[in-house]
Design an enzyme around this catalytic site. Sequence first.
Site, PDB file in Angstrom:
ATOM      1  N   THR B 151      36.233  13.258  47.418  1.00 42.65           N
ATOM      2  CA  THR B 151      37.387  12.966  46.566  1.00 42.65           C
ATOM      3  C   THR B 151      38.702  13.330  47.258  1.00 42.65           C
ATOM      4  O   THR B 151      38.789  14.337  47.952  1.00 42.65           O
ATOM      5  CB  THR B 151      37.256  13.761  45.254  1.00 42.65           C
ATOM      6  N   GLY B 190      34.384  22.002  46.094  1.00 40.58           N
ATOM      7  CA  GLY B 190      34.118  23.413  45.817  1.00 40.58           C
ATOM      8  C   GLY B 190      33.873  24.177  47.103  1.00 40.58           C
ATOM      9  O   GLY B 190      33.205  23.680  48.010  1.00 40.58           O
ATOM     10  N   GLU B 433      31.328  13.845  38.361  1.00 37.25           N
ATOM     11  CA  GLU B 433      30.129  13.023  38.566  1.00 37.25           C
ATOM     12  C   GLU B 433      30.170  11.732  37.753  1.00 37.25           C
ATOM     13  O   GLU B 433      29.173  11.317  37.172  1.00 37.25           O
ATOM     14  CB  GLU B 433      28.863  13.830  38.223  1.00 37.25           C
TER      15      GLU B 433
END
Lengths: 668, 668
Positions: B151, B190, B433
């Site tokens: 992303t 993350g 997701e």
Amino acid sequence: MTTKVNPDLQKERNSATFNTEEFTIWWCGGRKKYEERKALEKRFLEDPDLKDDLPISYMSHKELYEHSVRKAVRIAEKIRELRNNGEDSVDTYSALLGGSLGTALLKEGNPMTLHFVMFVPTIMGQGTIEQQVEWLSKAWDCSIIGTYAQTELGHGTFLRGLETRADYDATTQEFVLNSPTITSYKWWPGGLGHTANYAVVVAQLHTQGEFRGLAPFIVQVRDEETHMPMPGVDIGEIGTKLSMKSVNNGYLGFKNVRIPLNNMLMKNQQVLPDGTYVPPKNSVLTYGTMMFVRVALIRDAALALAKASTIACRYSAIRRQSPIDPNQPEPQIMDHTTQQLKVFPQIAKAIVFKTNGDNIWNMYNQVSHEIEKGQLERLPEMHALSCCLKAICSNDTAAGIETSRLSCGGHGFMDCSNFPTLYGMATAVCTYEGENTVMLLQTARYLVKVYGQALEGAKLVPTVSYIKEAIKQKEFINFDGSLEAIVKAFQFVAANKIRIAYERLEERRRQGHGPEVAANLCGIEMTQAADLHGRSFLASSALFELQNLSKQVSPALAEVLKTILELYLVDACLNRIGDFLRFINLTDKEVGQLELRLQNCLKRLRPNAVALVDAFDIDDRILDSALGAWDGNVYERMFEAAKKSPLNKEPVNVSFHKYLKPFMKANL
Amino acid sequence: MTTKVNPDLQKERNSATFNTEEFTIWWCGGRKKYEERKALEKRFLEDPDLKDDLPISYMSHKELYEHSVRKAVRIAEKIRELRNNGEDSVDTYSALLGGSLGTALLKEGNPMTLHFVMFVPTIMGQGTIEQQVEWLSKAWDCSIIGTYAQTELGHGTFLRGLETRADYDATTQEFVLNSPTITSYKWWPGGLGHTANYAVVVAQLHTQGEFRGLAPFIVQVRDEETHMPMPGVDIGEIGTKLSMKSVNNGYLGFKNVRIPLNNMLMKNQQVLPDGTYVPPKNSVLTYGTMMFVRVALIRDAALALAKASTIACRYSAIRRQSPIDPNQPEPQIMDHTTQQLKVFPQIAKAIVFKTNGDNIWNMYNQVSHEIEKGQLERLPEMHALSCCLKAICSNDTAAGIETSRLSCGGHGFMDCSNFPTLYGMATAVCTYEGENTVMLLQTARYLVKVYGQALEGAKLVPTVSYIKEAIKQKEFINFDGSLEAIVKAFQFVAANKIRIAYERLEERRRQGHGPEVAANLCGIEMTQAADLHGRSFLASSALFELQNLSKQVSPALAEVLKTILELYLVDACLNRIGDFLRFINLTDKEVGQLELRLQNCLKRLRPNAVALVDAFDIDDRILDSALGAWDGNVYERMFEAAKKSPLNKEPVNVSFHKYLKPFMKANL
């Protein structure tokens, strides 16, 4: 940071069909109020002592508290200045303590708010003249800081359940305060933890060995010089919460704490030195304060939705994502119909809540005026209306903020979008000042009573008179799809929901249940009836107010307001279409037409959406959102916000050397 | 703290009519899995290094990060131990990294999760055998820590919009990575901020001057010895968020960063040393990973709802508030019908989501097995189903948690209730997701295609075969109110919603719009159709699975499951009653009967509600809620939590002397 406006956003502004200033002036309540608001904002937002370097989301709880006390004191100093210069007004206090400006200055709440909005007003409202003389100048000057301690750990909504005791001791002419159980501890009052040194404490009054009901007492909880808790006072803060993290909500327990007789606020009820109790004449006036707060909350709902929709709408004009046509570049996400359905109804709701807030504010003032003259006829109606509207507006505002946040995808999740704080503040309103389900049940009790009266042919007060018409009407005919017809249909549906609650109650009574048990068994029907009543009021109020307004503004703005009104009503109708179809004979085709009409409203609003949120005229520093700022430089602002993280101030965090490296090297 | 169980809670347990252990063993997937889970929980929850002294809500962002790295490393050490002893399993990883145990140990997320769930699996799935040999042992050993960077700041859902470039330089046999714009920065991964030293980076591949599509590259982002960012790498964390505050989401930009040819993961597509590009054979397998993650999210939804309903249900048995009968003491709030409507449907949903999760998990495994054999027939069906169920389950779970929180009044607002964290984690699932609206649109595209095929007489696969029946049936007759009839009605309604989407699409095409524009104009109808499709699947799956299960358990438990099933179905039907009334001819009386039946289900569940949430068997340390703990000592636990506040460690905060006192004394 570039100061150029994002070209997509500029394009939206260029294509607007109405004059935003005209809307803004109306939105602010006229040019004078608009200018006063701007001046007040300037005065506070440009004070260097009130600017933050580090966003509060990076602070520890303790740092946040200390930061907040510093700012709260600075705000209070400036309020003191305004007051000394005679420049303060109701609007000043409401902007700084409950309103947008106040929450912009202290995003997670002001630990001194309850001093101004509860401690001082309670002394004014419930103290005798002598007590006011004694306490008010100290309180206004902030040489003491107070709060209002009513709710207990085990007791909230049901006031008679409060356990804190005040026993009068005639020998010393003192009250003795005690917290007999853990559940009797005061819990929640803002500023009580470590800020206030006084509190109005609501306790069970006992004199001459008899329980006399609840009474308010002024209690010193901390020493004025050292701030140490007074003897017998167990005090502290209740810990971290979903929002209002710097309000410093506290707990408070008493062990034989003695206060003088004169510390009981005695305007409404008295205890004489020998312990004789003189009860209050009537309890109507306490209703008044609760209504006032609820009406204020209804008005604030519009501001919260205006903020959320400003962020979502501007971001939707800037963000490009997911091609509609594979041969074209990714469109502004505002061009996705599903996105419009998330964002635009929130704009409409903000405007409708605002007109409705003004409407109910006027009603409230009229009813208050009547009450002062001893006319209590409209009090139950006003109470019932303020309860259900508090529930509906707070519920829809919280939900609307979440819909807006989710419409911004992952970026709405970031603190720099300001959505997390906005939601935290808004959802709290669903619980405080009357929990929403309890509010709806209060309204419902009034409605079923009125329904019974209507069956007996009684004349009904204005806001419920539709019930009588519906009883006469029996069947709803001629749904021609006009806005008037939608409003009438809403009322017809509401009346039928009230009928069902009434009939089920009667049925439960016939089954042998007492009135209270029957009411509980019908709780679901009752809350639904109250919800529909409130929504039908909102619909009719929106129709009346916005049509009226349209006559007073330019044709261009009138056209926009027409779209807003239609969008609001059609959307509201489709959101309750199950109830409509249950009581009104609509064909599949008619429902389909309503759906297409909603889409048509979205399409018509599209060119003016950004202009409308611009016209809400929310200063960037109040909006406080990287996604929603005026210039639309979303990604630059997000980066700028990220750079403020203390973790980003050093290239390598100490945890690498302490934990990660030894672990990663362990097997080598 | 007293260890006595709250008597109201004990009373509930005594009155249960079924054996909770029987339920628990089923809920955990059999005795063996139950015991393994307990052993794993014991191993981690009782490790002194994984216990917290200070609740994380009091920490600063930086303190929280350092605290979380320490714990993440300790967890990874223990995983390494398990692995070295051959004691690890898929269940271990899923419990520790995505499941309840993992979020109990690190409430705001683990900065190393993406290493295990994305970095390692991507190398396994997309690396050649040689690449796996090179990288996997280092990764499994954690001598490098990776993440997965796809992303970007300006690009999420629409993968082809990604801007990060990898240009192949044949002269040095290297790729040159660049982030040409601010929107091309990687954003969100993350652990990327300050934890990982490697990342799989997805970038636009350019070789021989041509764009070749997206490809994954292994990129070193920090030095292995010093952890300093590599030359040309701009890296940091993105700042604070609504939840997952310790996941250390990061940003990443490249300026002419060179990596060797062999760092492109080449299992599916290759670049030869001279720059020749060999495209992938098919892209089906990437579908597989996405489906896997969504199916896992559907299963996790049940656990989140189980937690929320455990807290709300136990608290509702303990809290006494607002008399039903004025002559009686305040009742347990669970006796208020409106409270039952808030709490009990969440219990039913948790159970239905669990059976549905098992069901779809089995389907997924079957379809995966077929895919491996080259049979791709059921892939689109499975994809469509997993998309809409991901959206519905995540949406209903987040909403159910908020309803549960609000049902606990003000106390649900406190961090010590654990509701704020539960909601923060659950609402994130609505976005990540596959954003929920995008998910519904994906399903809808499949459904309208199938609808067209059905009109042409094609045979339909099992999960959509009801569409064909509905087309034949035209009108729904004989709604006898049986559970089977409710499920059939759900399917009939879903089929009609799909019909409307299909017909509106056709209409838009006739108006001259291309297929893509038409699909956008019908976006609202399409998402609604997908929503109803998913809900009708849930209804039929619930009916089938719970009736089946009932045959295998004791009559006492079967009776409880019957109530759960009926409650779920009637509630689901009433929540979509508008759609039902639109397509099925139900009288006002029939709707009224459904309402009374819902109330009857609530009443029947009442005696077993606490026993059911007990049977979810959530360890107090995992539930982590003062309101929901097993012993029901709510108020003692709330106090204990408050005492942990650092502000309560000293009687007077420094801000009194620094700010408050000078201000209060200024006018004296």
